[in-house]
Design an enzyme around this catalytic site. Structure first.
Site, PDB file in Angstrom:
ATOM      1  N   PRO A   1      38.761 -26.710  53.346  1.00 38.76           N
ATOM      2  CA  PRO A   1      37.916 -26.307  53.942  1.00 38.76           C
ATOM      3  C   PRO A   1      36.900 -27.206  55.041  1.00 38.76           C
ATOM      4  O   PRO A   1      36.734 -28.233  54.585  1.00 38.76           O
ATOM      5  CB  PRO A   1      37.169 -25.307  53.106  1.00 38.76           C
ATOM      6  CG  PRO A   1      37.055 -26.390  51.850  1.00 38.76           C
ATOM      7  CD  PRO A   1      38.510 -26.699  51.799  1.00 38.76           C
ATOM      8  N   TYR A   2      36.480 -26.669  55.988  1.00 40.82           N
ATOM      9  CA  TYR A   2      35.391 -27.517  56.525  1.00 40.82           C
ATOM     10  C   TYR A   2      34.269 -27.560  55.860  1.00 40.82           C
ATOM     11  O   TYR A   2      33.560 -26.721  55.234  1.00 40.82           O
ATOM     12  CB  TYR A   2      34.783 -26.812  57.874  1.00 40.82           C
ATOM     13  CG  TYR A   2      33.834 -27.475  58.754  1.00 40.82           C
ATOM     14  CD1 TYR A   2      34.110 -28.752  59.100  1.00 40.82           C
ATOM     15  CD2 TYR A   2      32.523 -27.057  58.421  1.00 40.82           C
ATOM     16  CE1 TYR A   2      33.040 -29.443  59.764  1.00 40.82           C
ATOM     17  CE2 TYR A   2      31.583 -27.683  59.091  1.00 40.82           C
ATOM     18  CZ  TYR A   2      31.524 -28.925  59.770  1.00 40.82           C
ATOM     19  OH  TYR A   2      30.600 -29.484  60.160  1.00 40.82           O
TER      20      TYR A   2
ATOM     21  N   THR B   1      42.399 -39.303  55.721  1.00 43.49           N
ATOM     22  CA  THR B   1      41.566 -40.264  54.863  1.00 43.49           C
ATOM     23  C   THR B   1      40.715 -38.976  53.909  1.00 43.49           C
ATOM     24  O   THR B   1      40.958 -39.199  52.645  1.00 43.49           O
ATOM     25  CB  THR B   1      40.467 -40.886  55.290  1.00 43.49           C
ATOM     26  OG1 THR B   1      41.040 -42.030  56.131  1.00 43.49           O
ATOM     27  CG2 THR B   1      39.946 -41.832  54.287  1.00 43.49           C
TER      28      THR B   1
ATOM     29  N   GLY C   1      48.915 -43.626  56.107  1.00 42.42           N
ATOM     30  CA  GLY C   1      49.332 -44.153  57.408  1.00 42.42           C
ATOM     31  C   GLY C   1      48.233 -44.415  58.463  1.00 42.42           C
ATOM     32  O   GLY C   1      46.988 -44.126  58.084  1.00 42.42           O
TER      33      GLY C   1
ATOM     34  N   LYS D   1      46.294 -48.756  52.050  1.00 41.98           N
ATOM     35  CA  LYS D   1      46.132 -48.337  53.556  1.00 41.98           C
ATOM     36  C   LYS D   1      46.565 -49.433  54.197  1.00 41.98           C
ATOM     37  O   LYS D   1      45.904 -50.483  54.442  1.00 41.98           O
ATOM     38  CB  LYS D   1      44.671 -48.020  53.943  1.00 41.98           C
ATOM     39  CG  LYS D   1      44.195 -48.102  55.419  1.00 41.98           C
ATOM     40  CD  LYS D   1      44.438 -46.639  55.978  1.00 41.98           C
ATOM     41  CE  LYS D   1      44.333 -46.952  57.578  1.00 41.98           C
ATOM     42  NZ  LYS D   1      44.332 -45.391  58.317  1.00 41.98           N
TER      43      LYS D   1
HETATM   44  N1  LIG Z   1      37.441 -30.874  55.932  1.00 38.11           N
HETATM   45  C1  LIG Z   1      36.537 -31.478  56.680  1.00 38.11           C
HETATM   46  N2  LIG Z   1      34.958 -31.055  56.748  1.00 38.11           N
HETATM   47  C2  LIG Z   1      34.395 -31.756  57.228  1.00 38.11           C
HETATM   48  N3  LIG Z   1      34.479 -32.930  57.894  1.00 38.11           N
HETATM   49  C3  LIG Z   1      35.741 -33.359  58.048  1.00 38.11           C
HETATM   50  C4  LIG Z   1      36.779 -32.730  57.127  1.00 38.11           C
HETATM   51  N4  LIG Z   1      37.902 -33.458  57.151  1.00 38.11           N
HETATM   52  C5  LIG Z   1      37.724 -34.671  58.147  1.00 38.11           C
HETATM   53  N5  LIG Z   1      36.409 -34.568  58.450  1.00 38.11           N
HETATM   54  C6  LIG Z   1      35.658 -35.699  59.258  1.00 38.11           C
HETATM   55  O1  LIG Z   1      36.468 -35.885  60.338  1.00 38.11           O
HETATM   56  C7  LIG Z   1      36.688 -37.121  60.515  1.00 38.11           C
HETATM   57  C8  LIG Z   1      38.254 -37.659  60.483  1.00 38.11           C
HETATM   58  O2  LIG Z   1      38.577 -37.487  59.330  1.00 38.11           O
HETATM   59  P1  LIG Z   1      39.480 -38.506  58.561  1.00 38.11           P
HETATM   60  O3  LIG Z   1      39.772 -38.363  57.102  1.00 38.11           O
HETATM   61  O4  LIG Z   1      38.719 -39.883  58.815  1.00 38.11           O
HETATM   62  O5  LIG Z   1      40.694 -38.552  59.360  1.00 38.11           O
HETATM   63  P2  LIG Z   1      42.065 -39.631  59.596  1.00 38.11           P
HETATM   64  O6  LIG Z   1      41.922 -40.454  58.539  1.00 38.11           O
HETATM   65  O7  LIG Z   1      43.140 -38.701  60.137  1.00 38.11           O
HETATM   66  O8  LIG Z   1      41.487 -40.550  60.793  1.00 38.11           O
HETATM   67  C9  LIG Z   1      35.554 -37.751  59.739  1.00 38.11           C
HETATM   68  O9  LIG Z   1      34.435 -38.141  60.353  1.00 38.11           O
HETATM   69  C10 LIG Z   1      35.634 -36.748  58.521  1.00 38.11           C
HETATM   70  O10 LIG Z   1      34.574 -36.953  57.807  1.00 38.11           O
HETATM   71 MG   LIG Z   2      41.962 -42.502  57.988  1.00 39.27          MG
END
Ligand SMILES: Nc1ncnc2c1ncn2[C@@H]1O[C@H](COP(=O)(O)OP(=O)(O)O)[C@@H](O)[C@H]1O
Ligand SMILES: [Mg+2]
Length: 231
Positions: A208-209, A18, A118, A39
């Protein structure tokens, strides 16, 4: 000319699909494109008031700026935190790929580019006897694979690439995300190079984080946007 479409899959759930989709959507939007998002199935949705709220779909809608209705962006939503087919079965519902494709085609016609997120990884059960990979194939949308940059990601990414190739799916590239701040994970410095070398698939973007990523003005660079649209 067919319009660009991307099916955003991941090596797992919670790897940043996401986040990546929203970043790409915002960047395409800033480049002046009308961005469609989908989605198709969202599970683990909270209930607020009387309504089931598909949170990923709402984030995608917001990031893309699309005026499409939420019920088109997200035709199937379930409260159970399970893979789509399992969540649907619990509620005696069925997920219809034809319906998803009809909506996809309509949204594609109304936008310049479309991003489909997905649920889970490629072999997550998406409908009775059919996986997420089969949904991507059915929609004819090439993959962007989101991987989490941590120890183990080389294996997870290569498994996903291998599965995609076996299924005959086109792979546009890999998005390497840093969803956790594990500064002491030595693998993070090496994963990108080895994933590219061993898979033959380019890492197009590294995210990046950033704990406040959802609210930051971070965007892809112009050359990253162009690369995504040209490959
Ligand atoms: N680059 C990032 N830095 C900080 N938090 C992140 C980062 N990428 C994802 N997160 C956090 O990790 C969690 C999972 O991310 P998400 O995009 O929802 O994953 P997915 O869609 O694959 O399930 C969320 O809480 C999101 O805010
Ligand atoms: Mg997601």
């Amino acid at each position: 000319m067919t319009k660009p479409a991307f099916f955003i899959t991941g090596t797992d759930t919670n790897v940043g699909k996401t986040q990546a989709a929203c970043l790409i959507a915002k960047s395409f939007r800033d480049a002046g494109l009308r961005v469609g998002v989908m989605k198709p199935v969202e599970t683990g949705c909270p209930v607020i008031g009387e309504k089931i709220i598909p949170q990923d779909a709402l984030k995608l809608k917001e990031a893309s700026g699309t005026e499409a209705e939420l019920d088109l962006i997200n035709p199937y939503r379930f409260t159970a935190p399970l893979a789509p087919d399992l969540a649907a079965r619990l509620f005696k519902a069925t997920i219809d790929f034809n319906r998803i494709r009809d909506i996809f085609v309509g949204l594609q016609a109304a936008h310049d580019v479309i991003l489909v997120e997905g649920a889970g990884g490629l072999l997550a059960p998406a409908a009775e006897g059919r996986s997420m990979a089969e949904l991507a194939l059915f929609l004819g949308a090439p993959l962007l694979i989101v991987s989490a940059n941590r120890l183990g990601t080389i294996n997870h990414t290569l498994l996903t690439v291998s599965c995609a190739r076996q299924m005959g799916l086109a792979i546009k590239g890999i998005i390497l995300n840093n969803p956790v701040d594990s500064g002491n994970d030595l693998s993070r410095e090496h994963n990108r190079e080895h994933i590219e070398k061993l898979s033959g698939v380019p890492v197009l973007v590294e995210i990046p984080y950033s704990p406040a990523l959802a609210n930051t003005p971070m965007r892809l660079k112009n050359e990253e946007v162009e690369k995504l649209l040209s490959i």
